[in-house]
Design a protein around this motif. Structure first.
Motif, PDB file in Angstrom:
ATOM      1  N   ILE A  16       0.841  -1.203   0.000  1.00 20.36           N
ATOM      2  CA  ILE A  16       0.000   0.000   0.000  1.00 20.36           C
ATOM      3  C   ILE A  16       0.876   1.253   0.000  1.00 20.36           C
ATOM      4  N   ALA A  17       1.948   1.235   0.801  1.00 21.44           N
ATOM      5  CA  ALA A  17       2.850   2.385   0.841  1.00 21.44           C
ATOM      6  C   ALA A  17       3.517   2.595  -0.509  1.00 21.44           C
ATOM      7  N   TYR A  18       3.893   1.509  -1.160  1.00 13.35           N
ATOM      8  CA  TYR A  18       4.524   1.605  -2.482  1.00 13.35           C
ATOM      9  C   TYR A  18       3.569   2.242  -3.492  1.00 13.35           C
ATOM     10  N   LEU A  19       2.309   1.770  -3.498  1.00 17.15           N
ATOM     11  CA  LEU A  19       1.315   2.324  -4.422  1.00 17.15           C
ATOM     12  C   LEU A  19       1.025   3.787  -4.102  1.00 17.15           C
ATOM     13  N   THR A  20       0.947   4.111  -2.819  1.00 16.69           N
ATOM     14  CA  THR A  20       0.681   5.494  -2.424  1.00 16.69           C
ATOM     15  C   THR A  20       1.813   6.417  -2.837  1.00 16.69           C
ATOM     16  N   ALA A  21       3.049   6.007  -2.560  1.00 21.01           N
ATOM     17  CA  ALA A  21       4.199   6.825  -2.940  1.00 21.01           C
ATOM     18  C   ALA A  21       4.308   6.956  -4.455  1.00 21.01           C
ATOM     19  N   SER A  22       3.994   5.874  -5.169  1.00 22.31           N
ATOM     20  CA  SER A  22       4.028   5.924  -6.632  1.00 22.31           C
ATOM     21  C   SER A  22       2.998   6.905  -7.169  1.00 22.31           C
ATOM     22  N   LEU A  23       1.815   6.925  -6.551  1.00 16.95           N
ATOM     23  CA  LEU A  23       0.778   7.860  -6.961  1.00 16.95           C
ATOM     24  C   LEU A  23       1.231   9.304  -6.766  1.00 16.95           C
ATOM     25  N   LEU A  24       1.868   9.562  -5.631  1.00 17.14           N
ATOM     26  CA  LEU A  24       2.314  10.925  -5.346  1.00 17.14           C
ATOM     27  C   LEU A  24       3.492  11.340  -6.227  1.00 17.14           C
ATOM     28  N   ARG A  25       4.204  10.383  -6.808  1.00 16.44           N
ATOM     29  CA  ARG A  25       5.363  10.688  -7.640  1.00 16.44           C
ATOM     30  C   ARG A  25       5.013  10.793  -9.124  1.00 16.44           C
ATOM     31  N   ARG A  26       3.832  10.368  -9.517  1.00 18.21           N
ATOM     32  CA  ARG A  26       3.463  10.376 -10.936  1.00 18.21           C
ATOM     33  C   ARG A  26       3.348  11.806 -11.460  1.00 18.21           C
ATOM     34  N   GLY A  50      10.935  12.744   3.892  1.00 23.90           N
ATOM     35  CA  GLY A  50      10.142  13.744   3.212  1.00 23.90           C
ATOM     36  C   GLY A  50       8.657  13.526   3.469  1.00 23.90           C
ATOM     37  N   VAL A  51       7.867  14.559   3.181  1.00 21.66           N
ATOM     38  CA  VAL A  51       6.450  14.502   3.522  1.00 21.66           C
ATOM     39  C   VAL A  51       5.695  13.462   2.697  1.00 21.66           C
ATOM     40  N   ARG A  52       6.050  13.267   1.435  1.00 22.54           N
ATOM     41  CA  ARG A  52       5.303  12.354   0.582  1.00 22.54           C
ATOM     42  C   ARG A  52       5.497  10.909   1.002  1.00 22.54           C
ATOM     43  N   ARG A  53       6.737  10.521   1.250  1.00 14.04           N
ATOM     44  CA  ARG A  53       6.986   9.158   1.704  1.00 14.04           C
ATOM     45  C   ARG A  53       6.458   8.946   3.120  1.00 14.04           C
ATOM     46  N   SER A  54       6.405   9.996   3.913  1.00 17.74           N
ATOM     47  CA  SER A  54       5.820   9.882   5.244  1.00 17.74           C
ATOM     48  C   SER A  54       4.322   9.619   5.154  1.00 17.74           C
ATOM     49  N   VAL A  55       3.645  10.323   4.242  1.00 14.56           N
ATOM     50  CA  VAL A  55       2.224  10.059   4.008  1.00 14.56           C
ATOM     51  C   VAL A  55       2.023   8.618   3.570  1.00 14.56           C
ATOM     52  N   ALA A  56       2.886   8.159   2.663  1.00 10.90           N
ATOM     53  CA  ALA A  56       2.785   6.787   2.158  1.00 10.90           C
ATOM     54  C   ALA A  56       2.972   5.766   3.269  1.00 10.90           C
ATOM     55  N   ALA A  57       3.781   6.079   4.269  1.00  4.81           N
ATOM     56  CA  ALA A  57       4.023   5.153   5.381  1.00  4.81           C
ATOM     57  C   ALA A  57       2.847   5.104   6.344  1.00  4.81           C
ATOM     58  N   LEU A  58       2.099   6.211   6.469  1.00  2.00           N
ATOM     59  CA  LEU A  58       1.023   6.270   7.450  1.00  2.00           C
ATOM     60  C   LEU A  58      -0.315   5.761   6.920  1.00  2.00           C
ATOM     61  N   SER A 110       1.398  -5.155  15.908  1.00  2.00           N
ATOM     62  CA  SER A 110       2.537  -4.318  16.238  1.00  2.00           C
ATOM     63  C   SER A 110       2.571  -3.119  15.295  1.00  2.00           C
ATOM     64  N   PHE A 111       2.521  -1.921  15.850  1.00  4.66           N
ATOM     65  CA  PHE A 111       2.587  -0.726  15.007  1.00  4.66           C
ATOM     66  C   PHE A 111       3.980  -0.553  14.424  1.00  4.66           C
ATOM     67  N   ASN A 112       5.006  -0.985  15.159  1.00  8.85           N
ATOM     68  CA  ASN A 112       6.354  -0.917  14.597  1.00  8.85           C
ATOM     69  C   ASN A 112       6.447  -1.729  13.321  1.00  8.85           C
ATOM     70  N   ASN A 113       5.838  -2.897  13.316  1.00 13.13           N
ATOM     71  CA  ASN A 113       5.835  -3.758  12.133  1.00 13.13           C
ATOM     72  C   ASN A 113       5.187  -3.037  10.954  1.00 13.13           C
ATOM     73  N   ILE A 114       4.036  -2.421  11.188  1.00  7.86           N
ATOM     74  CA  ILE A 114       3.303  -1.738  10.117  1.00  7.86           C
ATOM     75  C   ILE A 114       4.094  -0.549   9.586  1.00  7.86           C
ATOM     76  N   ILE A 115       4.575   0.300  10.493  1.00  3.03           N
ATOM     77  CA  ILE A 115       5.239   1.527  10.076  1.00  3.03           C
ATOM     78  C   ILE A 115       6.554   1.236   9.358  1.00  3.03           C
ATOM     79  N   ILE A 116       7.345   0.310   9.902  1.00  8.55           N
ATOM     80  CA  ILE A 116       8.617  -0.024   9.261  1.00  8.55           C
ATOM     81  C   ILE A 116       8.382  -0.589   7.868  1.00  8.55           C
ATOM     82  N   SER A 117       7.388  -1.467   7.724  1.00  7.98           N
ATOM     83  CA  SER A 117       7.063  -2.013   6.410  1.00  7.98           C
ATOM     84  C   SER A 117       6.607  -0.914   5.458  1.00  7.98           C
ATOM     85  N   GLY A 118       5.824   0.043   5.988  1.00  9.09           N
ATOM     86  CA  GLY A 118       5.381   1.154   5.167  1.00  9.09           C
ATOM     87  C   GLY A 118       6.528   2.039   4.722  1.00  9.09           C
ATOM     88  N   VAL A 119       7.481   2.289   5.607  1.00  5.48           N
ATOM     89  CA  VAL A 119       8.641   3.096   5.255  1.00  5.48           C
ATOM     90  C   VAL A 119       9.443   2.425   4.143  1.00  5.48           C
TER      91      VAL A 119
END
Length: 382
Positions: free
Chosen positions: A130-140, A298-306, A324-333
């Motif tokens: 999900i983070a990958y797709l979100t960051a990709s959307l913000l980078r298009r 950066g703000v865009r990748r941070s949005v993608a992580a959250l 585990s929130f650490n698991n989710i956030i680290i995977s999102g980053v």
């Protein structure tokens, strides 16, 4: 335990906003305490019940067993803070309570383990994806940020219409959503298994979220993204309180309900108070450290992580699964970093962290089992 969760596990959601200079550290700690405590009070019941009653079959946790399990879990969390590797509180607590329950003479709840294990295994690829797709959307380049960011806000707002809260009544379960409440009030009939009123409510929420962020981004792209990041951090902090408080209150479910005869809301209130105190007293230090890492994202990748943090946390609350929130956030980053061509995270640290998580789960079972036997023998109580 709740204090430790407030100081540690509930802090990551606002670290990106601090790193992006959208909010100060002390104000973030104040907001984390309020929002996480509110989430704990209104959403924490399902996970608390799973930890307290569904991990072991054939026995209930005694006061000594609950104390032992919480002691083991809190010790693991403290070790993680000092070692520099985040310990997943869900792994430590679940393992400790399983070990204590087996030591009490209970039988393993295999179906529950299978359900929790499957969810845990799906978290990294789901969050990262999900983070990958979100960051990709913000980078298009073909999708302007005045459209892409508001679309993300619309998705988040649409999901908000369906999050379950203890303050909203529901005829079939303990928690209801805004969509459920409106649908029930209007007496909406299902059409082919679909509730049309719930769909309308979802669209209205999404439209409001889109319109609000669109105005912010239209005025200033960078300031608009920071605003969305701040709002998203608040939503995720609320969700983290609802998903994490059960790790502190779950072991005490039998004590408060069966032995003291108190309603579950009393236990959740105590857990929420602990999270509030931990966030206000202990979160600033951790926020200053983690925000520096998010500032590099950066703000865009941070949005993608959250974004996946919010979606996965609400799914876990709905299913009653400790996470585990650490698991989710680290995977999102990591997922957001891959969209930029590099994860920006040490492969060695990723490997050591994963190994540490597995070791936490396995060793907490053994330590919980042995420590309860020791306490029971020395104190001569069950």
């Amino acid at each position: 335990m709740a204090w430790s969760l407030g100081a540690n596990s509930n802090s990551p959601p606002f670290a990106p906003a601090i790193g992006a200079n959208a909010v100060s550290t002390m104000r973030a700690a104040f907001l984390i305490g309020i929002l996480a405590a509110a989430g704990a009070l209104t959403q924490g019941g399902s996970i608390s019940e799973t930890v307290g009653a569904d991990l072991i079959v054939g026995t209930a946790f005694t006061p000594l067993a609950a104390t032992t399990g919480l002691l083991v879990a809190a010790t693991f969390m403290t070790f993680g803070v000092y070692s520099g590797y985040p310990v997943p509180a869900a792994f430590a607590t679940t393992g400790a309570m399983v070990g204590v329950g087996l030591s009490l003479g209970g039988d393993p709840a295999v179906d529950t383990y299978r359900r929790i294990g499957t969810f845990w295994l799906l978290v990294p690829p789901t969050s990262g994806g999900i983070a990958y797709l979100t960051a990709s959307l913000l980078r298009r380049e073909d999708i302007p940020e005045t459209v892409g960011v508001p679309v993300l806000a619309a998705v988040v707002a649409g999901v908000l219409a369906h999050i379950r809260l203890g303050i909203i009544p529901h005829p079939e379960r303990a928690q209801g959503s805004v969509a459920d409440l409106v649908s029930s009030a209007l007496g909406s009939p299902n059409v082919a298994g679909i509730d049309p009123v719930a769909i309308v409510v979802t669209v209205v929420f999404a439209a409001v979220g889109y319109r609000f962020i669109r105005r912010q981004v239209a005025a200033s792209v960078e300031q608009g993204i920071r605003t969305f990041l701040l709002v998203l951090g608040g939503i995720v902090a609320f969700s983290s309180g609802g998903s994490q408080v059960g790790l502190a209150t779950g072991p005490l479910e039998a004590l408060y309900g069966a032995e003291l005869g108190l309603p579950g809301i009393v236990l959740l209130a105590i857990g929420a108070t602990g999270i509030l105190a931990g966030a206000w007293m202990g979160a600033p230090r951790l926020l200053q450290a983690t925000s520096r890492e998010y500032a590099q994202l950066g703000v865009r990748r941070s949005v993608a992580a959250l974004v996946p943090g919010f979606l996965i946390a609400q799914a876990a609350i709905t299913l009653g699964i400790p996470i585990s929130f650490n698991n989710i956030i680290i995977s999102g980053v990591i997922g957001g970093g891959l969209a930029a061509g590099t994860a920006g995270v040490s492969r060695r640290k990723i490997g050591v962290t994963i190994g540490f998580w597995v070791l936490t789960l396995a060793s907490s079972v053994g330590i919980g089992f042995g420590l309860y036997r020791l306490f029971s023998a020395v104190l001569e109580i069950q």
